[in-house]
Design a protein around this motif. Structure first.
Motif, PDB file in Angstrom:
ATOM      1  N   GLN A   1     -58.692  44.485   3.605  1.00 58.18           N
ATOM      2  CA  GLN A   1     -59.161  43.883   4.590  1.00 58.18           C
ATOM      3  C   GLN A   1     -58.222  43.994   5.927  1.00 58.18           C
TER       4      GLN A   1
ATOM      5  N   ASP B   1     -56.479  40.575   6.470  1.00 56.59           N
ATOM      6  CA  ASP B   1     -55.480  40.132   5.506  1.00 56.59           C
ATOM      7  C   ASP B   1     -54.226  41.035   5.805  1.00 56.59           C
TER       8      ASP B   1
ATOM      9  N   THR C   1     -52.471  39.348   8.813  1.00 56.77           N
ATOM     10  CA  THR C   1     -52.019  38.241   8.704  1.00 56.77           C
ATOM     11  C   THR C   1     -50.609  38.629   7.912  1.00 56.77           C
ATOM     12  N   TYR C   2     -50.377  39.482   7.044  1.00 60.04           N
ATOM     13  CA  TYR C   2     -49.168  40.096   6.430  1.00 60.04           C
ATOM     14  C   TYR C   2     -48.100  40.519   7.279  1.00 60.04           C
TER      15      TYR C   2
END
Length: 217
Positions: free
Chosen positions: A2, A5, A8-9
């Protein structure tokens, strides 16, 4: 995987100031207004137009390189090519066809036709403004397929401006007009997410290795 995701990382590698700056810039970005550049010979002019797009919030630039190839001068663009999406075409017909498929009206900039004056023009629908070569202006192809013509009012002895100066004036005024209007000019949330991810990747050294490590975890 995704995108949200992964974003965010990867944002863990950015400062809070950098992340906030991306969000602030994206709130003023638009694809409602875009720019077409046809066969501009001087590299610094193409690059300067691209820089104006970045400064005034236009996210996409469409470059026709029929006669003159590789006209991007990175020293003049000053990093703008990282933040603006550049689409390149071999001829004007291909470029215009693509833009019309995307719902854009084609507005040709020219001082010679029965053009609408810049203060009197408002882009009610998605608009692609085309700028041409320094001497000849836009090709007959663009002129024939244009939905309208636009010019900057002038009151001096000179009949024209440098193409990059003209572009800066027109882009700034039209971008300001749509932001003050009720037209749906902003990027979608999906487009914002895509650009946050793109810009974040471009801000991190050895990002491919970091992504590989993320995928293996």
């Amino acid at each position: 995987m995704q995108n949200d995701d992964l974003l965010t990382y990867l944002e863990g590698y950015l400062t809070d100031e950098r992340k906030q700056r991306f969000l602030e810039v994206l709130q003023n970005r638009t694809k409602f207004l875009t720019v077409g550049i046809e066969d501009v010979y001087q590299m610094h002019n193409t690059s300067a137009i691209m820089r104006s797009c970045d400064v005034f919030g236009v996210q996409e630039v469409h470059v026709v390189e029929d006669r003159f190839q590789k006209r991007l001068d990175k020293n003049i663009a000053v990093g703008a090519e990282q933040w603006v999406d550049v689409h390149k075409y071999g001829d004007a017909s291909e470029c215009i066809s693509k833009l019309k498929q995307l719902g854009y009206q084609i507005i040709a900039t020219t001082p010679h036709n029965d053009s609408l004056l810049l203060p009197d023009f408002f882009p009610k629908k998605k608009t692609a403004v085309f700028f041409g070569t320094e001497k000849e202006g836009l090709s007959e192809e663009v002129m024939q397929q244009a939905d309208g013509y636009l010019k900057i009012p002038m009151v001096g002895f000179s009949e024209s401006l440098n193409v990059s100066v003209s572009a800066a004036i027109i882009i700034q005024e039209l971008a300001q007009k749509i932001r003050k209007s009720n037209v749906d000019w902003q990027l979608t949330q999906t487009e914002i997410l895509e650009k946050r991810l793109d810009w974040t990747k471009k801000s991190i050294k050895s990002v491919e290795a970091i992504i590989e490590r993320y995928l293996s975890e």
